[in-house]
Design a protein around this motif. Structure first.
Motif, PDB file in Angstrom:
ATOM      1  N   ALA A 286       0.831  -1.199   0.000  1.00 31.33           N
ATOM      2  CA  ALA A 286       0.000   0.000   0.000  1.00 31.33           C
ATOM      3  C   ALA A 286       0.868   1.253   0.000  1.00 31.33           C
ATOM      4  O   ALA A 286       0.560   2.241  -0.687  1.00 31.33           O
ATOM      5  CB  ALA A 286      -0.933  -0.002   1.212  1.00 31.33           C
ATOM      6  N   CYS A 337      -8.042   6.825   7.191  1.00 26.91           N
ATOM      7  CA  CYS A 337      -8.332   5.668   6.334  1.00 26.91           C
ATOM      8  C   CYS A 337      -7.679   5.768   4.964  1.00 26.91           C
ATOM      9  O   CYS A 337      -7.547   4.748   4.276  1.00 26.91           O
ATOM     10  CB  CYS A 337      -9.845   5.514   6.173  1.00 26.91           C
ATOM     11  SG  CYS A 337     -10.747   5.193   7.702  1.00 26.91           S
ATOM     12  N   ARG A 363     -10.148  -4.985  10.830  1.00 28.08           N
ATOM     13  CA  ARG A 363     -10.530  -3.699  10.234  1.00 28.08           C
ATOM     14  C   ARG A 363      -9.334  -3.057   9.551  1.00 28.08           C
ATOM     15  O   ARG A 363      -9.433  -2.585   8.406  1.00 28.08           O
ATOM     16  CB  ARG A 363     -11.074  -2.770  11.311  1.00 28.08           C
ATOM     17  CG  ARG A 363     -11.280  -1.335  10.831  1.00 28.08           C
ATOM     18  CD  ARG A 363     -11.615  -0.391  11.978  1.00 28.08           C
ATOM     19  NE  ARG A 363     -11.627   1.000  11.554  1.00 28.08           N
ATOM     20  CZ  ARG A 363     -10.551   1.778  11.501  1.00 28.08           C
ATOM     21  NH1 ARG A 363      -9.366   1.274  11.825  1.00 28.08           N
ATOM     22  NH2 ARG A 363     -10.634   3.033  11.101  1.00 28.08           N
ATOM     23  N   MET A 366      -8.306  -4.965   6.361  1.00 31.81           N
ATOM     24  CA  MET A 366      -9.197  -4.691   5.235  1.00 31.81           C
ATOM     25  C   MET A 366      -8.905  -3.322   4.632  1.00 31.81           C
ATOM     26  O   MET A 366      -8.911  -3.156   3.399  1.00 31.81           O
ATOM     27  CB  MET A 366     -10.647  -4.777   5.702  1.00 31.81           C
ATOM     28  CG  MET A 366     -11.116  -6.180   6.062  1.00 31.81           C
ATOM     29  SD  MET A 366     -12.797  -6.210   6.733  1.00 31.81           S
ATOM     30  CE  MET A 366     -13.714  -5.547   5.339  1.00 31.81           C
ATOM     31  N   LEU A 367      -8.630  -2.338   5.492  1.00 28.76           N
ATOM     32  CA  LEU A 367      -8.297  -1.002   4.980  1.00 28.76           C
ATOM     33  C   LEU A 367      -7.003  -1.036   4.177  1.00 28.76           C
ATOM     34  O   LEU A 367      -6.904  -0.413   3.106  1.00 28.76           O
ATOM     35  CB  LEU A 367      -8.179  -0.016   6.136  1.00 28.76           C
ATOM     36  CG  LEU A 367      -9.478   0.489   6.755  1.00 28.76           C
ATOM     37  CD1 LEU A 367      -9.195   1.336   7.989  1.00 28.76           C
ATOM     38  CD2 LEU A 367     -10.265   1.299   5.731  1.00 28.76           C
ATOM     39  N   TRP A 369      -5.568  -3.609   2.575  1.00 29.29           N
ATOM     40  CA  TRP A 369      -5.743  -4.294   1.297  1.00 29.29           C
ATOM     41  C   TRP A 369      -6.599  -3.463   0.346  1.00 29.29           C
ATOM     42  O   TRP A 369      -6.354  -3.450  -0.871  1.00 29.29           O
ATOM     43  CB  TRP A 369      -6.376  -5.671   1.504  1.00 29.29           C
ATOM     44  CG  TRP A 369      -5.407  -6.711   1.974  1.00 29.29           C
ATOM     45  CD1 TRP A 369      -5.400  -7.349   3.164  1.00 29.29           C
ATOM     46  CD2 TRP A 369      -4.280  -7.211   1.232  1.00 29.29           C
ATOM     47  NE1 TRP A 369      -4.344  -8.240   3.227  1.00 29.29           N
ATOM     48  CE2 TRP A 369      -3.641  -8.190   2.056  1.00 29.29           C
ATOM     49  CE3 TRP A 369      -3.750  -6.946  -0.027  1.00 29.29           C
ATOM     50  CZ2 TRP A 369      -2.509  -8.877   1.644  1.00 29.29           C
ATOM     51  CZ3 TRP A 369      -2.614  -7.646  -0.432  1.00 29.29           C
ATOM     52  CH2 TRP A 369      -2.021  -8.591   0.386  1.00 29.29           C
ATOM     53  N   GLY A 370      -7.586  -2.745   0.881  1.00 29.54           N
ATOM     54  CA  GLY A 370      -8.361  -1.839   0.036  1.00 29.54           C
ATOM     55  C   GLY A 370      -7.504  -0.730  -0.530  1.00 29.54           C
ATOM     56  O   GLY A 370      -7.633  -0.357  -1.708  1.00 29.54           O
ATOM     57  N   GLN A 371      -6.594  -0.182   0.298  1.00 28.09           N
ATOM     58  CA  GLN A 371      -5.672   0.841  -0.197  1.00 28.09           C
ATOM     59  C   GLN A 371      -4.768   0.281  -1.275  1.00 28.09           C
ATOM     60  O   GLN A 371      -4.431   0.985  -2.248  1.00 28.09           O
ATOM     61  CB  GLN A 371      -4.842   1.385   0.966  1.00 28.09           C
ATOM     62  CG  GLN A 371      -5.626   2.229   1.954  1.00 28.09           C
ATOM     63  CD  GLN A 371      -4.797   2.620   3.157  1.00 28.09           C
ATOM     64  OE1 GLN A 371      -3.635   2.216   3.290  1.00 28.09           O
ATOM     65  NE2 GLN A 371      -5.379   3.404   4.049  1.00 28.09           N
ATOM     66  N   CYS A 372      -4.347  -0.971  -1.127  1.00 26.95           N
ATOM     67  CA  CYS A 372      -3.497  -1.587  -2.155  1.00 26.95           C
ATOM     68  C   CYS A 372      -4.178  -1.544  -3.521  1.00 26.95           C
ATOM     69  O   CYS A 372      -3.567  -1.145  -4.532  1.00 26.95           O
ATOM     70  CB  CYS A 372      -3.171  -3.038  -1.776  1.00 26.95           C
ATOM     71  SG  CYS A 372      -1.971  -3.217  -0.445  1.00 26.95           S
ATOM     72  N   TRP A 373      -5.431  -1.970  -3.588  1.00 23.00           N
ATOM     73  CA  TRP A 373      -6.137  -2.002  -4.870  1.00 23.00           C
ATOM     74  C   TRP A 373      -6.382  -0.596  -5.409  1.00 23.00           C
ATOM     75  O   TRP A 373      -6.178  -0.338  -6.603  1.00 23.00           O
ATOM     76  CB  TRP A 373      -7.458  -2.752  -4.716  1.00 23.00           C
ATOM     77  CG  TRP A 373      -7.283  -4.222  -4.580  1.00 23.00           C
ATOM     78  CD1 TRP A 373      -7.430  -4.968  -3.450  1.00 23.00           C
ATOM     79  CD2 TRP A 373      -6.891  -5.130  -5.616  1.00 23.00           C
ATOM     80  NE1 TRP A 373      -7.156  -6.284  -3.707  1.00 23.00           N
ATOM     81  CE2 TRP A 373      -6.826  -6.423  -5.035  1.00 23.00           C
ATOM     82  CE3 TRP A 373      -6.590  -4.984  -6.968  1.00 23.00           C
ATOM     83  CZ2 TRP A 373      -6.477  -7.547  -5.754  1.00 23.00           C
ATOM     84  CZ3 TRP A 373      -6.248  -6.117  -7.705  1.00 23.00           C
ATOM     85  CH2 TRP A 373      -6.194  -7.373  -7.098  1.00 23.00           C
ATOM     86  N   VAL A 374      -6.807   0.307  -4.557  1.00 21.95           N
ATOM     87  CA  VAL A 374      -7.116   1.670  -5.022  1.00 21.95           C
ATOM     88  C   VAL A 374      -5.848   2.361  -5.516  1.00 21.95           C
ATOM     89  O   VAL A 374      -5.814   2.933  -6.619  1.00 21.95           O
ATOM     90  CB  VAL A 374      -7.778   2.474  -3.896  1.00 21.95           C
ATOM     91  CG1 VAL A 374      -7.915   3.945  -4.309  1.00 21.95           C
ATOM     92  CG2 VAL A 374      -9.148   1.899  -3.563  1.00 21.95           C
TER      93      VAL A 374
END
Length: 389
Positions: A286, A337, A363, A366-367, A369-374
């Motif tokens: 990330a 976040c 939590r 998940m944040l 890994w979400g940052q990785c994709w975005v």
């Protein structure tokens, strides 16, 4: 096999550029090894005891002598002696024979006897933060203990309407112990968070220097691979190749920073190696994708260093270790976040200092890994534009 060959070619190119760049090596070596070691060494006592202080007693009364005895009885400081004037005490400070001075004015007992607010002065050296904090805590605690002793004897001088509130003041001493930091040490509380912030900041510095250098020298075409591929495919190969290099370097650095230093300086290290790997994998990726996504803002290789270096305090605040996230306004919680460092710091403290398992930091995981994709998509978009720069 062509995409894998392209990625390996980019990995080789990026490694060669990093290892040939003296400024980048200085940032990584100084930021990771030198700064990480010195920061721990400066706070290696963690909890100081018996900090030497001098007392200037111009009151010379039984009350002032009682205060000095209470002060010397505290575990934080040790009274080296009592003097009659401030210049003499300052001279002792200049010689390094003390870390602070407690000044008791001449009218101390007179003001206390009249029921007025008495004033004492604490002069501390700021060369050592822990000494400064100890002297402040000890001098204030001794004065509060003295206040408790003399307050009951002054009830007869108070008006009847204020006697009841004074008498209702709790007489049972209450001592608070911080959870997960029983010693109350500064190092065990803050340094684990600082170590994670160092990893984020130095990686961001390295990425900004590399991207700034590419923009300065118009080196984007050299990163392009040959063959008939779309610009999106080429951008994805570049982002993946660069990220693998940064994550690989910092995986090695984390062994020293998060593995060896906590053992050397007796910092909390409750997390298992497997849990740290699970946490650091999305944290590093990330961070790498975040830095590459910000590459259009890195116009040269020097300016970003001046900005990123001052992010430490803000990152620690946003992480929620110094101020609870629940009490922050929603814009700050949103910023928490959006940046990998605050989320990673909070997860690391929970796992490494508080003994949380993977479910307890779900939590934060998940944040991250979400940052990785975005940020991966944003980084690809940024490099797609860079290819036509």
């Amino acid at each position: 096999m062509m995409p894998l060959n392209d990625i390996l070619r980019i990995v080789e190119y990026e490694c060669r550029c990093i290892l040939r760049s003296l400024p980048i090596l200085l940032v990584m070596g100084g930021g990771i090894f030198l700064y990480g070691f010195l920061y721990n060494y400066m706070y290696s006592p963690n909890v100081l005891r018996e900090v030497p202080v001098w007392v200037v007693d111009e009151s010379r009364t039984p009350l002032s002598r009682q205060y000095i005895r209470l002060l010397d009885a505290t575990p934080q400081v040790s009274v080296q002696g009592v003097m009659t004037d401030m210049p003499q005490a300052r001279e002792r400070m200049r010689k390094g024979e003390g870390a602070g001075i407690i000044y008791l004015p001449e009218d101390l007992e007179a003001k206390v006897g009249r029921g007025e607010e008495a004033v004492f002065v604490s002069c501390n050296s700021t060369m050592a933060f822990l000494s400064y904090a100890n002297i402040k805590e000890a001098s204030s605690g001794a004065m509060l203990a003295l206040d408790t002793k003399v307050r009951l004897g002054q009830v007869v001088f108070l008006d009847t309407d204020v006697i009841q509130p004074v008498m209702n003041t709790p007489s049972i001493p209450v001592q608070g112990v911080a959870l997960y930091n029983e010693s109350g040490g500064y190092a065990t509380y803050l340094i684990p968070s600082v170590l994670m912030a160092i990893l984020f900041q130095t990686m961001l510095m390295v990425i900004s220097m590399r991207c700034g250098k590419e923009r300065e020298e118009r080196m984007f075409p050299l990163l392009c691979v040959t063959g008939h591929q779309s610009s999106w495919r080429i951008a994805m190969n570049i982002v993946v190749g660069k990220s693998v290099v940064y994550v690989g370097f910092y995986a090695l650095f984390s062994v020293f920073l998060l593995g060896l230093l906590p053992l050397l300086f007796d910092l909390p290290h409750l997390a298992s190696p497997l849990l740290l790997v699970q946490l650091l994998t999305p944290y590093f990726f990330a961070t790498a994708f975040f830095g590459l996504a910000c590459s259009p803002f890195f116009k040269d290789s020097d300016a970003p260093l001046l900005i990123i270096a001052f992010f430490s305090v803000g990152l620690l605040f946003l992480s929620g270790i110094s101020w609870p996230l629940e009490l922050m306004p929603w814009p700050w919680r949103l910023l928490h976040c959006l940046i990998p460092a605050p989320v990673g710091i909070l997860a690391f403290v929970k796992a490494n200092s508080m003994g949380a398992d993977i479910a307890d930091i779900s939590r934060e995981m998940m944040l991250l890994w979400g940052q990785c994709w975005v940020y991966f998509l944003l980084a690809c978009r940024a490099y797609k534009k860079n290819l036509s720069y």
